[in-house]
Design a protein around this motif. Structure first.
Motif, mmCIF file in Angstrom:
data_model
loop_
_atom_site.group_PDB
_atom_site.id
_atom_site.type_symbol
_atom_site.label_atom_id
_atom_site.label_comp_id
_atom_site.label_asym_id
_atom_site.label_seq_id
_atom_site.Cartn_x
_atom_site.Cartn_y
_atom_site.Cartn_z
ATOM 1 N N ARG A 176 0.831 -1.210 0.000
ATOM 2 C CA ARG A 176 0.000 0.000 0.000
ATOM 3 C C ARG A 176 0.860 1.254 0.000
ATOM 4 N NH1 ARG A 176 -1.983 3.910 3.128
ATOM 5 N NH2 ARG A 176 -0.657 3.295 4.888
ATOM 6 N N ARG A 177 1.880 1.252 0.841
ATOM 7 C CA ARG A 177 2.771 2.414 0.916
ATOM 8 C C ARG A 177 3.557 2.585 -0.380
ATOM 9 N NH1 ARG A 177 5.302 2.399 7.107
ATOM 10 N NH2 ARG A 177 3.337 1.985 8.189
ATOM 11 N N ALA A 178 4.011 1.457 -0.942
ATOM 12 C CA ALA A 178 4.794 1.525 -2.177
ATOM 13 C C ALA A 178 3.963 2.126 -3.312
ATOM 14 C CB ALA A 178 5.287 0.134 -2.554
ATOM 15 N N LYS A 179 2.725 1.691 -3.447
ATOM 16 C CA LYS A 179 1.854 2.238 -4.490
ATOM 17 C C LYS A 179 1.688 3.741 -4.326
ATOM 18 C CE LYS A 179 -1.097 -1.689 -5.753
ATOM 19 N NZ LYS A 179 -2.496 -2.177 -5.849
ATOM 20 N N PHE A 180 1.577 4.178 -3.083
ATOM 21 C CA PHE A 180 1.340 5.593 -2.783
ATOM 22 C C PHE A 180 2.519 6.449 -3.226
ATOM 23 C CE2 PHE A 180 1.179 9.225 0.195
ATOM 24 C CZ PHE A 180 -0.111 9.680 -0.068
ATOM 25 N N VAL A 181 3.734 6.079 -2.822
ATOM 26 C CA VAL A 181 4.897 6.917 -3.142
ATOM 27 C C VAL A 181 5.366 6.720 -4.580
ATOM 28 C CG1 VAL A 181 5.640 6.943 -0.739
ATOM 29 C CG2 VAL A 181 6.593 5.234 -2.289
ATOM 30 N N CYS A 182 5.148 5.528 -5.133
ATOM 31 C CA CYS A 182 5.563 5.296 -6.519
ATOM 32 C C CYS A 182 4.693 6.095 -7.488
ATOM 33 C CB CYS A 182 5.484 3.809 -6.859
ATOM 34 S SG CYS A 182 6.741 2.787 -6.042
ATOM 35 N N ALA A 183 3.447 6.352 -7.103
ATOM 36 C CA ALA A 183 2.535 7.092 -7.971
ATOM 37 C C ALA A 183 2.849 8.580 -8.017
ATOM 38 C CB ALA A 183 1.094 6.879 -7.512
ATOM 39 N N ASN A 184 3.445 9.099 -6.946
ATOM 40 C CA ASN A 184 3.737 10.537 -6.890
ATOM 41 C C ASN A 184 4.954 10.771 -5.999
ATOM 42 O OD1 ASN A 184 3.841 13.317 -6.582
ATOM 43 N ND2 ASN A 184 1.627 13.559 -6.305
ATOM 44 N N PRO A 185 6.106 11.103 -6.564
ATOM 45 C CA PRO A 185 7.331 11.278 -5.768
ATOM 46 C C PRO A 185 7.309 12.487 -4.847
ATOM 47 C CG PRO A 185 7.715 11.951 -8.035
ATOM 48 C CD PRO A 185 6.355 11.311 -8.006
ATOM 49 N N VAL A 217 9.666 10.868 -1.868
ATOM 50 C CA VAL A 217 10.787 10.366 -2.670
ATOM 51 C C VAL A 217 11.690 11.517 -3.085
ATOM 52 C CG1 VAL A 217 11.427 9.264 -4.845
ATOM 53 C CG2 VAL A 217 9.534 8.345 -3.504
ATOM 54 N N ASN A 218 11.095 12.613 -3.541
ATOM 55 C CA ASN A 218 11.911 13.735 -4.013
ATOM 56 C C ASN A 218 12.716 14.375 -2.890
ATOM 57 O OD1 ASN A 218 11.243 13.475 -6.690
ATOM 58 N ND2 ASN A 218 9.628 15.030 -6.666
ATOM 59 N N THR A 219 12.107 14.505 -1.713
ATOM 60 C CA THR A 219 12.846 15.052 -0.576
ATOM 61 C C THR A 219 13.993 14.126 -0.198
ATOM 62 O OG1 THR A 219 10.908 16.213 0.282
ATOM 63 C CG2 THR A 219 12.693 15.763 1.832
ATOM 64 N N TRP A 220 13.711 12.825 -0.130
ATOM 65 C CA TRP A 220 14.754 11.840 0.161
ATOM 66 C C TRP A 220 15.879 11.920 -0.864
ATOM 67 C CZ3 TRP A 220 15.673 7.659 -3.283
ATOM 68 C CH2 TRP A 220 16.647 6.758 -2.858
ATOM 69 N N HIS A 221 15.521 11.998 -2.137
ATOM 70 C CA HIS A 221 16.505 12.050 -3.211
ATOM 71 C C HIS A 221 17.389 13.286 -3.080
ATOM 72 C CE1 HIS A 221 17.276 11.817 -7.852
ATOM 73 N NE2 HIS A 221 18.247 11.269 -7.149
ATOM 74 N N ASN A 222 16.770 14.444 -2.850
ATOM 75 C CA ASN A 222 17.525 15.693 -2.762
ATOM 76 C C ASN A 222 18.465 15.710 -1.559
ATOM 77 O OD1 ASN A 222 16.257 16.696 -5.051
ATOM 78 N ND2 ASN A 222 14.595 17.649 -3.885
ATOM 79 N N ILE A 223 17.981 15.240 -0.406
ATOM 80 C CA ILE A 223 18.816 15.230 0.800
ATOM 81 C C ILE A 223 19.938 14.213 0.669
ATOM 82 C CG2 ILE A 223 18.830 14.683 3.269
ATOM 83 C CD1 ILE A 223 16.016 15.849 3.444
ATOM 84 N N ALA A 224 19.619 13.026 0.171
ATOM 85 C CA ALA A 224 20.626 11.962 0.066
ATOM 86 C C ALA A 224 21.727 12.327 -0.917
ATOM 87 C CB ALA A 224 19.956 10.659 -0.350
#
Length: 329
Positions: free
Chosen positions: A223-232, A242-249
């Motif tokens: 359920r969580r994967a579908k949620f974040v995969c649909a909109n980063p 996802v986008n915040t994680w990507h930018n910080i990492a």
């Protein structure tokens, strides 16, 4: 275990083989039937008698071909008395309990859906179906071994390769999905993942998820994967998008505070995260700081205590000590 027996493998053409997960219900792609014809010719086999029902209990035995008795002798020397019954790892009543469990498991035909193996095979399929559905078409990460084995092995996709840098905890799962898993980076043992998965892949671009928990756990992960995969740009509760994680990492994880020059605490890291990332709520910053500090401590402990062999016993000891038992869900 592989490194422990490396010199033995070099001594004999037939190698020491792990038979830990060679149980019918982990062969979903083969109709829950062990492919006997594909079994390699091994000098020695290491079996686990507990993986048919538990991810945490450890008990097993060795088998060897009489043609190579020196291999078994070398294995026994390496293992020593620490893992033996005489050492007290398993008392007599525990050993007899194991026998009772196996008697129960073997009391019905394996292909009987009401047998232990038959029912377990159906449950494994349900867990796999949930995971496969949850990550289907995800632009960030994908499952590489659907319906195969007791663990899901996932790999990141471009442009997310190289973003994870933890040797222990995949931060995509921990900080975006709120799920603890393992990168299992040490299993490559010097091999280059790009040789197997394509250009750009490194040892931190993977996630291993064990499938021993209740079915509802994997439905929630899906359920969580579908949620974040649909909109980063969307976040689950107090986790980050996802986008915040990507930018910080991508900016890297600093161990020292940019303000004081001292080693970060959860509090100082939270404050720095909020200064540098105004989109974070206080709760998100605190959770991110806490998981980052836990991950750094675990990575350092593994390098200090387990390198370069990274034996399973040492790795699991660090996980247990440095916070893998915490609930970040």
């Amino acid at each position: 275990m592989v490194l422990l027996f490396k010199h033995i493998i070099l001594m004999f053409p037939p190698c020491l083989c792990s038979n830990i997960f060679n149980t019918a219900m982990y062969f979903g792609t083969r109709g829950n039937v062990i492919p006997i014809d594909d079994v390699p010719d091994c000098a020695t086999w290491a079996f686990a008698i507990t993986k048919a029902y538990s991810a945490s209990v450890r008990a097993g035995y060795l088998m060897y071909q009489k043609e190579y008795p020196s291999v078994a002798s070398a294995v026994a020397t390496i293992v020593g008395s620490l893992g033996s019954l005489t050492y007290g790892s398993l008392s007599q009543w525990t050993w007899l309990g194991q026998v009772q469990l196996w008697d129960m498991m073997m009391s019905r035909e394996l292909d009987d859906p009401t047998s232990w193996v038959g029912a377990y095979g159906e449950i494994m399929k349900e867990k796999w179906d949930a995971m496969i559905d949850g990550f289907a078409g995800c632009p960030m990460i994908e499952i590489t071994n659907p319906q195969s084995g007791a663990y899901a092995w996932l790999k990141m996709k471009e442009p997310y390769l190289g973003v994870q840098t933890s040797s222990s905890s995949p931060t995509f799962f921990l900080q975006v999905l709120g799920v603890q898993a393992s990168t299992h980076s040490f299993v490559f043992r010097g091999a280059n993942p790009a040789d197997y998965y394509g250009p750009g892949y490194g040892i931190f671009d993977f996630v291993r998820v064990q499938l021993y928990r209740d079915l509802q756990v994997y439905k929630e992960i899906a359920r969580r994967a579908k949620f974040v995969c649909a909109n980063p740009n969307t976040a689950i509760g107090d986790f980050i998008s996802v986008n915040t994680w990507h930018n910080i990492a991508r900016r890297g994880v600093r161990r020292l505070s940019s303000k004081t020059g001292l080693r970060h605490t959860v509090q100082s890291r939270r404050a720095e995260l909020m200064r540098e990332n105004p989109e974070l709520t206080e709760a998100q910053a605190h959770r991110l700081a806490e998981t980052t500090e836990m991950t750094l401590a675990l990575d350092e402990a593994m390098e200090k205590n387990c390198a370069p062999e990274y034996t399973s016993s040492c790795v699991m000891a660090q996980w247990n000590h440095y916070g893998a038992g915490r609930d970040f869900s």
